[in-house]
Design a protein around this motif. Structure first.
Motif, PDB file in Angstrom:
ATOM      1  N   TYR A  39       0.846  -1.206   0.000  1.00  0.00           N
ATOM      2  CA  TYR A  39       0.000   0.000   0.000  1.00  0.00           C
ATOM      3  C   TYR A  39       0.876   1.250   0.000  1.00  0.00           C
ATOM      4  O   TYR A  39       0.615   2.214  -0.725  1.00  0.00           O
ATOM      5  CB  TYR A  39      -0.924   0.017   1.239  1.00  0.00           C
ATOM      6  CG  TYR A  39      -1.914  -1.125   1.310  1.00  0.00           C
ATOM      7  CD1 TYR A  39      -2.343  -1.788   0.166  1.00  0.00           C
ATOM      8  CD2 TYR A  39      -2.434  -1.553   2.537  1.00  0.00           C
ATOM      9  CE1 TYR A  39      -3.253  -2.839   0.242  1.00  0.00           C
ATOM     10  CE2 TYR A  39      -3.353  -2.589   2.623  1.00  0.00           C
ATOM     11  CZ  TYR A  39      -3.746  -3.232   1.470  1.00  0.00           C
ATOM     12  OH  TYR A  39      -4.645  -4.274   1.545  1.00  0.00           O
ATOM     13  N   ASP A  89     -14.509  -1.957  10.146  1.00  0.00           N
ATOM     14  CA  ASP A  89     -14.215  -3.396  10.151  1.00  0.00           C
ATOM     15  C   ASP A  89     -15.121  -4.025  11.202  1.00  0.00           C
ATOM     16  O   ASP A  89     -15.430  -3.403  12.224  1.00  0.00           O
ATOM     17  CB  ASP A  89     -12.740  -3.648  10.521  1.00  0.00           C
ATOM     18  CG  ASP A  89     -12.278  -5.035  10.115  1.00  0.00           C
ATOM     19  OD1 ASP A  89     -11.470  -5.144   9.164  1.00  0.00           O
ATOM     20  OD2 ASP A  89     -12.729  -6.036  10.738  1.00  0.00           O
ATOM     21  N   TYR A  90     -15.524  -5.268  10.957  1.00  0.00           N
ATOM     22  CA  TYR A  90     -16.415  -5.914  11.919  1.00  0.00           C
ATOM     23  C   TYR A  90     -15.660  -6.515  13.098  1.00  0.00           C
ATOM     24  O   TYR A  90     -16.270  -6.976  14.052  1.00  0.00           O
ATOM     25  CB  TYR A  90     -17.328  -6.920  11.220  1.00  0.00           C
ATOM     26  CG  TYR A  90     -16.794  -8.338  11.019  1.00  0.00           C
ATOM     27  CD1 TYR A  90     -15.465  -8.592  10.680  1.00  0.00           C
ATOM     28  CD2 TYR A  90     -17.636  -9.433  11.141  1.00  0.00           C
ATOM     29  CE1 TYR A  90     -15.007  -9.884  10.479  1.00  0.00           C
ATOM     30  CE2 TYR A  90     -17.190 -10.736  10.954  1.00  0.00           C
ATOM     31  CZ  TYR A  90     -15.872 -10.947  10.622  1.00  0.00           C
ATOM     32  OH  TYR A  90     -15.417 -12.226  10.438  1.00  0.00           O
ATOM     33  N   MET A 121     -10.041  -3.218   0.434  1.00  0.00           N
ATOM     34  CA  MET A 121      -8.637  -3.588   0.243  1.00  0.00           C
ATOM     35  C   MET A 121      -8.440  -5.026   0.731  1.00  0.00           C
ATOM     36  O   MET A 121      -8.427  -5.291   1.923  1.00  0.00           O
ATOM     37  CB  MET A 121      -7.720  -2.657   1.064  1.00  0.00           C
ATOM     38  CG  MET A 121      -8.004  -1.173   0.913  1.00  0.00           C
ATOM     39  SD  MET A 121      -7.570  -0.518  -0.701  1.00  0.00           S
ATOM     40  CE  MET A 121      -5.833  -0.837  -0.717  1.00  0.00           C
ATOM     41  N   ASP A 122      -8.297  -5.911  -0.223  1.00  0.00           N
ATOM     42  CA  ASP A 122      -8.028  -7.301   0.103  1.00  0.00           C
ATOM     43  C   ASP A 122      -8.997  -7.879   1.130  1.00  0.00           C
ATOM     44  O   ASP A 122      -8.570  -8.507   2.104  1.00  0.00           O
ATOM     45  CB  ASP A 122      -6.589  -7.432   0.627  1.00  0.00           C
ATOM     46  CG  ASP A 122      -5.823  -8.423  -0.212  1.00  0.00           C
ATOM     47  OD1 ASP A 122      -6.339  -9.544  -0.393  1.00  0.00           O
ATOM     48  OD2 ASP A 122      -4.746  -8.071  -0.716  1.00  0.00           O
ATOM     49  N   ALA A 141     -19.734  -4.575   6.456  1.00  0.00           N
ATOM     50  CA  ALA A 141     -19.782  -4.008   5.103  1.00  0.00           C
ATOM     51  C   ALA A 141     -21.222  -3.731   4.666  1.00  0.00           C
ATOM     52  O   ALA A 141     -21.444  -3.102   3.639  1.00  0.00           O
ATOM     53  CB  ALA A 141     -19.120  -4.980   4.136  1.00  0.00           C
ATOM     54  N   GLN A 165     -20.102 -16.226   7.638  1.00  0.00           N
ATOM     55  CA  GLN A 165     -21.037 -15.091   7.626  1.00  0.00           C
ATOM     56  C   GLN A 165     -22.308 -15.432   6.851  1.00  0.00           C
ATOM     57  O   GLN A 165     -22.359 -16.440   6.137  1.00  0.00           O
ATOM     58  CB  GLN A 165     -20.360 -13.878   6.973  1.00  0.00           C
ATOM     59  CG  GLN A 165     -19.122 -13.444   7.723  1.00  0.00           C
ATOM     60  CD  GLN A 165     -18.450 -12.228   7.112  1.00  0.00           C
ATOM     61  OE1 GLN A 165     -18.974 -11.583   6.205  1.00  0.00           O
ATOM     62  NE2 GLN A 165     -17.267 -11.901   7.616  1.00  0.00           N
ATOM     63  N   GLY A 181     -13.599  -3.069   5.761  1.00  0.00           N
ATOM     64  CA  GLY A 181     -12.744  -4.226   6.089  1.00  0.00           C
ATOM     65  C   GLY A 181     -11.312  -3.764   6.244  1.00  0.00           C
ATOM     66  O   GLY A 181     -10.383  -4.391   5.736  1.00  0.00           O
TER      67      GLY A 181
HETATM   68  C1  LIG Z   1      -7.371  -9.896   4.816  1.00  0.00           C
HETATM   69  S1  LIG Z   1      -7.951  -8.749   5.982  1.00  0.00           S
HETATM   70  C2  LIG Z   1      -7.549  -7.213   5.204  1.00  0.00           C
HETATM   71  C3  LIG Z   1      -7.481  -6.072   6.158  1.00  0.00           C
HETATM   72  C4  LIG Z   1      -7.083  -4.725   5.545  1.00  0.00           C
HETATM   73  N1  LIG Z   1      -8.008  -4.305   4.520  1.00  0.00           N
HETATM   74  C5  LIG Z   1      -5.688  -4.786   4.978  1.00  0.00           C
HETATM   75  O1  LIG Z   1      -5.541  -4.776   3.766  1.00  0.00           O
HETATM   76  O2  LIG Z   1      -4.717  -4.830   5.780  1.00  0.00           O
HETATM   77  C6  LIG Z   1      -9.722  -8.847   5.807  1.00  0.00           C
HETATM   78  C7  LIG Z   1     -10.471  -7.937   6.764  1.00  0.00           C
HETATM   79  O3  LIG Z   1     -11.856  -7.951   6.405  1.00  0.00           O
HETATM   80  C8  LIG Z   1     -12.609  -7.869   7.602  1.00  0.00           C
HETATM   81  N2  LIG Z   1     -13.971  -8.362   7.326  1.00  0.00           N
HETATM   82  C9  LIG Z   1     -14.345  -9.588   6.932  1.00  0.00           C
HETATM   83  N3  LIG Z   1     -15.668  -9.660   6.733  1.00  0.00           N
HETATM   84  C10 LIG Z   1     -16.162  -8.441   7.011  1.00  0.00           C
HETATM   85  C11 LIG Z   1     -17.462  -7.874   6.958  1.00  0.00           C
HETATM   86  N4  LIG Z   1     -18.506  -8.589   6.567  1.00  0.00           N
HETATM   87  N5  LIG Z   1     -17.606  -6.571   7.273  1.00  0.00           N
HETATM   88  C12 LIG Z   1     -16.535  -5.825   7.650  1.00  0.00           C
HETATM   89  N6  LIG Z   1     -15.275  -6.309   7.720  1.00  0.00           N
HETATM   90  C13 LIG Z   1     -15.090  -7.596   7.390  1.00  0.00           C
HETATM   91  C14 LIG Z   1     -11.812  -8.726   8.586  1.00  0.00           C
HETATM   92  O4  LIG Z   1     -12.165  -8.463   9.929  1.00  0.00           O
HETATM   93  C15 LIG Z   1     -10.384  -8.330   8.223  1.00  0.00           C
HETATM   94  O5  LIG Z   1      -9.940  -7.248   8.989  1.00  0.00           O
END
Ligand SMILES: C[S@@+](CC[C@H](N)C(=O)[O-])C[C@H]1O[C@@H](n2cnc3c(N)ncnc32)[C@H](O)[C@@H]1O
Length: 351
Positions: A150, A202-203, A245-246, A231, A308, A179
């Motif tokens: 990033y 983020d959840y 992002m990922d 989300a 989920q 997220g």
């Molecule tokens: C692989 S990590 C990426 C985190 C961050 N975006 C990064 O690039 O460092 C995936 C993230 O998605 C979040 N996540 C997964 N499902 C989610 C949802 N339904 N709503 C919000 N966040 C979610 C997880 O808690 C986690 O922090």
């Protein structure tokens, strides 16, 4: 009928993988004890010197160095019995600011081992594993592993590759990072665009608590707000840019998430979708990066999605076509690849 040559070649392959797996533990140790950092730019040194510089014990350091030599990470000079970390290897193993710094990836791998029993149970029951159920090592290593990419590309290449977004953010826009984990991407954007306001959602409660600390430490807490939200229920409207992002493939209901996002964007707002690089078919992903991502997807991303509602289980290697279907099903009319790196697809969606 056993083909002996094929057998021999495959035994070689698996022995190589076993050596790589065990050496991954060594790489993590070298990273955590600062052994690589001490060797970076130090030229040829002895185990005794390295042990002194890192306050570690020489006998262990010597054994570790021999593993590093056997793996081609460190160069051994048999004449004076010294060890040297080449500058190029230091960029990958020691320099935390380099765009090719990969050391944190090994702690992520270790979290997969630590959670192995949960993954086995998930195979047997079909149930998912939510993000918060993983070993905490996953959260920091994920942050550290993604942050350098990033830092190198997000504001310098990915946002400029989107239509009209950079100008909006320079002037002062409103951005949501869904997220966001520990908020690495949110903070990097906030530092680059001081006139804009950023919201990270983020959840995972603990990730948001850490993200807030990171924003304070970076001195951007006045413009970056982190909140626990999914989300499909994050607050706010009229975002100029919403980022995934990922993380979209980690979600149980990516179509639902993107549909909800459509309602939170301004009329000419943009979605930035960063996903692991992948081709359309498995045949396109038969390479070390594909192998790595399919493994992470099996143990982390797919179980997260299956934990989920909807539980689509998109997988980390969904590829551009499947992702574009998610967006068209959610009502977006424009979807294109803005750019790519060997690790990531950078996709743009507009209403
Ligand atoms: C692989 S990590 C990426 C985190 C961050 N975006 C990064 O690039 O460092 C995936 C993230 O998605 C979040 N996540 C997964 N499902 C989610 C949802 N339904 N709503 C919000 N966040 C979610 C997880 O808690 C986690 O922090």
């Amino acid at each position: 009928m056993i083909n002996e040559a094929r057998l021999e070649s495959f035994v070689h392959q698996v022995v190589n993988d076993m050596a790589a797996s065990m050496s991954g533990v060594m790489t993590n140790i070298g990273h955590k004890l600062g052994l690589y950092k001490s060797m970076a730019g130090a030229g040829a040194i002895t185990p005794q010197q390295l042990a002194q510089r890192t306050s570690t014990k020489e006998r262990y350091v010597q054994e570790w160095l021999n593993n590093q030599v056997a793996g081609g990470y460190v160069i051994y000079n048999s004449e004076n019995r010294t060890y040297e970390l080449p500058d190029e290897h230091a960029m990958v193993l020691a320099n935390s600011e380099s765009s090719v710094f990969l050391s944190p990836g090994f702690d992520l791998i270790s979290s997969m081992w630590l959670d192995e029993d949960k993954t086995i149970a998930a195979f047997e029951t079909g149930k998912g594993i939510a993000w918060q159920e993983h070993h905490p090592r996953l959260f920091c290593s994920c942050e550290a592993f993604f942050r350098n990419g990033y830092q190198a590309y997000l504001t310098n290449a990915w946002i400029p590759a989107l239509e009209g977004v950079e100008a909006k953010l320079k002037a002062g826009g409103k951005v949501a990072d869904i997220g966001c984990g520990h908020g690495a991407s949110t903070i990097i954007m906030a530092q680059a665009f001081p006139n804009s306001t950023f919201f990270g959602f983020d959840y995972h409660f603990d990730s948001i608590a850490t993200a807030r600390l990171r924003a304070q430490a970076a001195g951007v807490a006045d413009r970056v707000h982190f909140e626990v939200a999914t989300a499909k229920n994050y607050p706010g409207k009229d975002y100029d840019l919403v980022c995934f992002m990922d993380c979209l493939h980690d979600m149980g209901d990516p179509v639902g998430a993107v549909k909800y996002t459509k309602e939170t964007l301004t009329d000419n707002g943009t979605v930035l979708l960063v996903e692991p690089f992948a081709g359309k078919n498995i045949e396109d992903n038969i390479n070390p990066i594909g192998r790595m991502y399919y493994a992470a997807s099996t143990a982390i991303c797919t179980p997260n999605s299956l934990s989920q509602e909807v539980g689509l289980g998109l997988g980390a290697q969904a590829g551009e076509t499947k992702l574009s279907e998610v967006f068209s099903e959610a009502g977006f009319s424009q979807f294109r690849r803005a750019t790519a790196t060997p690790f990531n697809l950078i996709l743009e969606a507009r209403i």
